[in-house]
Scaffold this active site. Structure first.
Site, PDB file in Angstrom:
ATOM      1  N   HIS A   1      25.820   9.338   1.565  1.00  0.00           N
ATOM      2  CA  HIS A   1      25.739   8.138   0.730  1.00  0.00           C
ATOM      3  C   HIS A   1      26.941   8.059  -0.207  1.00  0.00           C
ATOM      4  O   HIS A   1      27.602   7.030  -0.324  1.00  0.00           O
ATOM      5  CB  HIS A   1      24.461   8.150  -0.117  1.00  0.00           C
ATOM      6  CG  HIS A   1      23.196   7.986   0.671  1.00  0.00           C
ATOM      7  ND1 HIS A   1      22.257   7.028   0.370  1.00  0.00           N
ATOM      8  CD2 HIS A   1      22.699   8.662   1.733  1.00  0.00           C
ATOM      9  CE1 HIS A   1      21.234   7.125   1.219  1.00  0.00           C
ATOM     10  NE2 HIS A   1      21.491   8.117   2.046  1.00  0.00           N
TER      11      HIS A   1
ATOM     12  N   ASP B   1      23.798   2.219  -4.679  1.00  0.00           N
ATOM     13  CA  ASP B   1      23.106   2.722  -3.506  1.00  0.00           C
ATOM     14  C   ASP B   1      21.731   2.065  -3.440  1.00  0.00           C
ATOM     15  O   ASP B   1      21.113   1.753  -4.460  1.00  0.00           O
ATOM     16  CB  ASP B   1      22.962   4.241  -3.596  1.00  0.00           C
ATOM     17  CG  ASP B   1      22.412   4.851  -2.322  1.00  0.00           C
ATOM     18  OD1 ASP B   1      21.181   4.795  -2.104  1.00  0.00           O
ATOM     19  OD2 ASP B   1      23.201   5.367  -1.512  1.00  0.00           O
TER      20      ASP B   1
ATOM     21  N   GLN C   1      34.713  18.544   8.661  1.00  0.00           N
ATOM     22  CA  GLN C   1      34.452  17.900   9.948  1.00  0.00           C
ATOM     23  C   GLN C   1      35.611  17.032  10.423  1.00  0.00           C
ATOM     24  O   GLN C   1      36.003  17.080  11.592  1.00  0.00           O
ATOM     25  CB  GLN C   1      33.174  17.064   9.827  1.00  0.00           C
ATOM     26  CG  GLN C   1      32.713  16.434  11.123  1.00  0.00           C
ATOM     27  CD  GLN C   1      31.283  15.971  11.029  1.00  0.00           C
ATOM     28  OE1 GLN C   1      30.364  16.782  11.072  1.00  0.00           O
ATOM     29  NE2 GLN C   1      31.077  14.681  10.882  1.00  0.00           N
TER      30      GLN C   1
ATOM     31  N   HIS D   1      24.050  15.633  15.032  1.00  0.00           N
ATOM     32  CA  HIS D   1      22.691  15.200  14.697  1.00  0.00           C
ATOM     33  C   HIS D   1      22.595  13.683  14.590  1.00  0.00           C
ATOM     34  O   HIS D   1      21.520  13.147  14.374  1.00  0.00           O
ATOM     35  CB  HIS D   1      22.252  15.829  13.380  1.00  0.00           C
ATOM     36  CG  HIS D   1      23.043  15.386  12.189  1.00  0.00           C
ATOM     37  ND1 HIS D   1      24.410  15.270  12.191  1.00  0.00           N
ATOM     38  CD2 HIS D   1      22.660  15.021  10.942  1.00  0.00           C
ATOM     39  CE1 HIS D   1      24.826  14.869  11.008  1.00  0.00           C
ATOM     40  NE2 HIS D   1      23.786  14.696  10.235  1.00  0.00           N
TER      41      HIS D   1
ATOM     42  N   ASN E   1      27.666   8.528   9.308  1.00  0.00           N
ATOM     43  CA  ASN E   1      29.041   8.882   8.955  1.00  0.00           C
ATOM     44  C   ASN E   1      29.694   9.721  10.046  1.00  0.00           C
ATOM     45  O   ASN E   1      30.867   9.520  10.389  1.00  0.00           O
ATOM     46  CB  ASN E   1      29.076   9.646   7.628  1.00  0.00           C
ATOM     47  CG  ASN E   1      28.961   8.722   6.432  1.00  0.00           C
ATOM     48  OD1 ASN E   1      28.793   7.524   6.580  1.00  0.00           O
ATOM     49  ND2 ASN E   1      29.039   9.280   5.250  1.00  0.00           N
ATOM     50  N   SER E   2      28.958  10.672  10.589  1.00  0.00           N
ATOM     51  CA  SER E   2      29.503  11.528  11.649  1.00  0.00           C
ATOM     52  C   SER E   2      29.871  10.707  12.880  1.00  0.00           C
ATOM     53  O   SER E   2      30.905  10.937  13.523  1.00  0.00           O
ATOM     54  CB  SER E   2      28.487  12.611  12.035  1.00  0.00           C
ATOM     55  OG  SER E   2      28.303  13.528  10.979  1.00  0.00           O
TER      56      SER E   2
ATOM     57  N   GLU F   1      33.075   8.752  12.133  1.00  0.00           N
ATOM     58  CA  GLU F   1      34.228   9.657  12.110  1.00  0.00           C
ATOM     59  C   GLU F   1      34.664  10.023  13.522  1.00  0.00           C
ATOM     60  O   GLU F   1      35.863  10.033  13.839  1.00  0.00           O
ATOM     61  CB  GLU F   1      33.888  10.910  11.305  1.00  0.00           C
ATOM     62  CG  GLU F   1      33.798  10.668   9.806  1.00  0.00           C
ATOM     63  CD  GLU F   1      33.140  11.787   9.035  1.00  0.00           C
ATOM     64  OE1 GLU F   1      33.020  11.670   7.804  1.00  0.00           O
ATOM     65  OE2 GLU F   1      32.739  12.791   9.667  1.00  0.00           O
TER      66      GLU F   1
ATOM     67  N   GLN G   1      18.281   8.755  12.657  1.00  0.00           N
ATOM     68  CA  GLN G   1      19.167   9.295  13.691  1.00  0.00           C
ATOM     69  C   GLN G   1      18.744   8.958  15.113  1.00  0.00           C
ATOM     70  O   GLN G   1      19.605   8.822  15.997  1.00  0.00           O
ATOM     71  CB  GLN G   1      19.306  10.808  13.499  1.00  0.00           C
ATOM     72  CG  GLN G   1      20.029  11.159  12.207  1.00  0.00           C
ATOM     73  CD  GLN G   1      19.823  12.582  11.757  1.00  0.00           C
ATOM     74  OE1 GLN G   1      19.317  13.426  12.499  1.00  0.00           O
ATOM     75  NE2 GLN G   1      20.194  12.867  10.521  1.00  0.00           N
TER      76      GLN G   1
END
Length: 487
Positions: free
Chosen positions: A15, A120, A352, A367, A371-372, A375, A392
């Site tokens: 976040h 947020d 990462q 997972h 964001n992952s 990226e 997820q």
């Protein structure tokens, strides 16, 4: 004078990272920006804000409020969910940030007297404060439009209540694609009344009263769902992502030997030289990066199956394990893998983005945090998805629909960072790894799709692209509101 915008990020890296990136973009485009957070969270991005202000002349600053550690019975410095070792402490941190800091945050915002609040989503009370101050409030949602549409359709049509078992697949009505799920994959708050469900209702109600909702996403990544989302919510959904692409283009300060995660300054990474040297010895696109986020805790039995599968798949890999997991069976697994010579083990935190950028990386087992995903896709890395909790499973369904990933993992949603679903066998994991990392038909198709997506995401962030246009329009809307309120 330029409009003044106050930002309130939540104390969780996924976040916080994105919302601070939006704040930096706003400052770059001429708005005055103040980020309010706690002292230890501020340390994560303080150096970047200092550079923005001193080197580039941007009007951006940080204000901090003391975290109520004593009241919560927590040691000093535990202010972010990434630093919490268990669910109980994570709950205390959440309560401290969302509830105990509300009054001090309200007081500070009144003193600052801004023209706009960007908070947020979990700070849903800011919509009341914005109405009191007669200024617009924008909610930041760290998930995709697709995820929000799925959740809405599950609430609206309840297809999961029309099946006979948790394992029976059903189609979700109201979406643009045929998306199938099992009831076991759906978040608890969509199936029963929970504490988090009550909080989600407050978030949704606040969003409906907000001026707009900001997402770190791109309309080209989830075509049609921005429009469907606006139709469902009745509020403008601003897509301004992937944020990392904008930040990379704006930062003109070279970071020669600094370590960054999603463009954030972080403590020294003790294994940096060793890992990067090891990657230099690997062939291009040959290494699988295996990382399940900053908070996920697998059982030792599951870790053993993962390590054995990676060994049998016979492709080089970088594996990130949590420090709490590195004992008993975890130690024996590490010793076995280190003898193998085709792997590099990282204990604890890993940068990462730096790893994903390396030419040797050819795949990412993740997972499925949003964001992952962003990226990886912006860097052209195909995925093996292993969804575990939060939204997820929805992210994994989107990637599968777009042909960008191979699915593995359990079909059971977990209520938190501690993974309690049944252990996935090494055979299933090994099969997924080989499908992506070997020269298979599936791999070739996925890599071609990822390459095309990289081009789309880059074009969206260029001047005149869909995300760039939405970012500029959002800034102009804030200026318009500030001007109207001052006349």
């Amino acid at each position: 004078m330029a409009p003044h915008v106050v930002f309130l990020p939540y104390s969780m890296m996924s976040h916080l990272t994105a919302l601070v990136q939006i704040a930096r973009l706003f400052a770059f485009h001429g708005l005055r920006v103040t980020i309010i957070t706690t002292p230890h969270n501020a340390l994560v991005f303080q150096s970047l804000v200092d550079k923005d202000r001193l080197v580039s002349g941007r009007s951006i600053c940080i204000r901090t409020l003391k975290f109520p550690s004593n009241v919560l019975g927590l040691p000093e410095g535990i202010e972010n969910l990434v630093s919490t070792p268990n669910v109980e402490i994570a709950g205390k941190v959440h309560y401290g940030v969302v509830n105990l800091l509300q009054k001090p945050l309200e007081q500070m915002i009144r003193q600052l007297n801004p023209n706009c609040i960007v908070s947020d989503m979990l700070f849903h009370w800011t919509v009341d404060l914005a109405e009191e101050l007669h200024i617009p409030r924008f909610s930041f949602q760290p998930v995709s439009f697709f995820c929000q549409c799925v959740r809405h359709c599950l609430r609206e049509y309840t297809p999961h209540n029309k099946v006979d078992s948790d394992s029976e697949r059903f189609t979700i009505p109201g979406l643009l694609h045929e998306i199938k799920m099992k009831r076991s994959e759906i978040e608890d708050f969509l199936k029963e009344e929970t504490y988090y469900g009550k909080m989600v209702k407050s978030v949704v109600d606040a969003d409906l009263r907000s001026h707009g909702i900001i997402h770190n996403t791109c309309s080209l990544l989830e075509p049609g769902y921005a429009e469907l989302y606006e139709k469902i919510r009745g509020r403008k959904g601003w897509h301004v992502g992937p944020l990392s692409l904008f930040i990379n283009k704006l930062d003109d300060v070279k970071r020669s030997k600094e370590i960054h995660n999603s463009n954030f300054s972080v403590p020294n990474w003790k294994e940096s030289d060793d890992c990067l040297s090891w990657l230099e010895d690997q062939d291009p696109n040959s290494v699988l990066f295996v990382c399940f986020g900053s908070s996920t805790r697998f059982s030792n039995d599951q870790l053993r199956e993962i390590t054995l599968a990676l060994k049998e798949a016979n492709c080089p890999f970088v594996l990130v394990v949590k420090e709490q997991q590195d004992h008993h069976d975890g130690n024996s697994n590490k010793e076995m893998l280190n003898k193998n010579g085709k792997c590099f083990i990282i204990k604890g935190w890993a940068p990462q983005v730096i790893i994903l950028k390396h030419r040797a990386i050819g795949g990412f087992m993740t997972h499925c945090g949003w964001n992952s995903i962003l990226e990886a896709l912006t860097l052209g890395v195909p995925l093996i998805t292993w969804p575990l909790f939060s939204e997820q499973f929805h992210n994994a369904n989107l990637l599968e629909q777009l042909g960008l990933a191979i699915r593995v993992g359990a079909d059971m949603w977990n209520s938190g960072f501690i993974v309690s679903c049944p252990v996935i066998s090494r055979e299933k994991i090994e099969s997924a790894v080989k499908r992506l990392m070997c020269d298979s038909e599936d791999s070739r198709k996925i890599r071609a799709n990822v390459k095309l997506m990289v081009e789309r995401l880059n074009s969206a962030s260029e001047e005149g692209g869909s995300s760039h246009s939405d970012l500029i329009a959002l800034i102009e809307e804030i200026k318009r509101c500030a001007f109207n309120n001052s006349t």
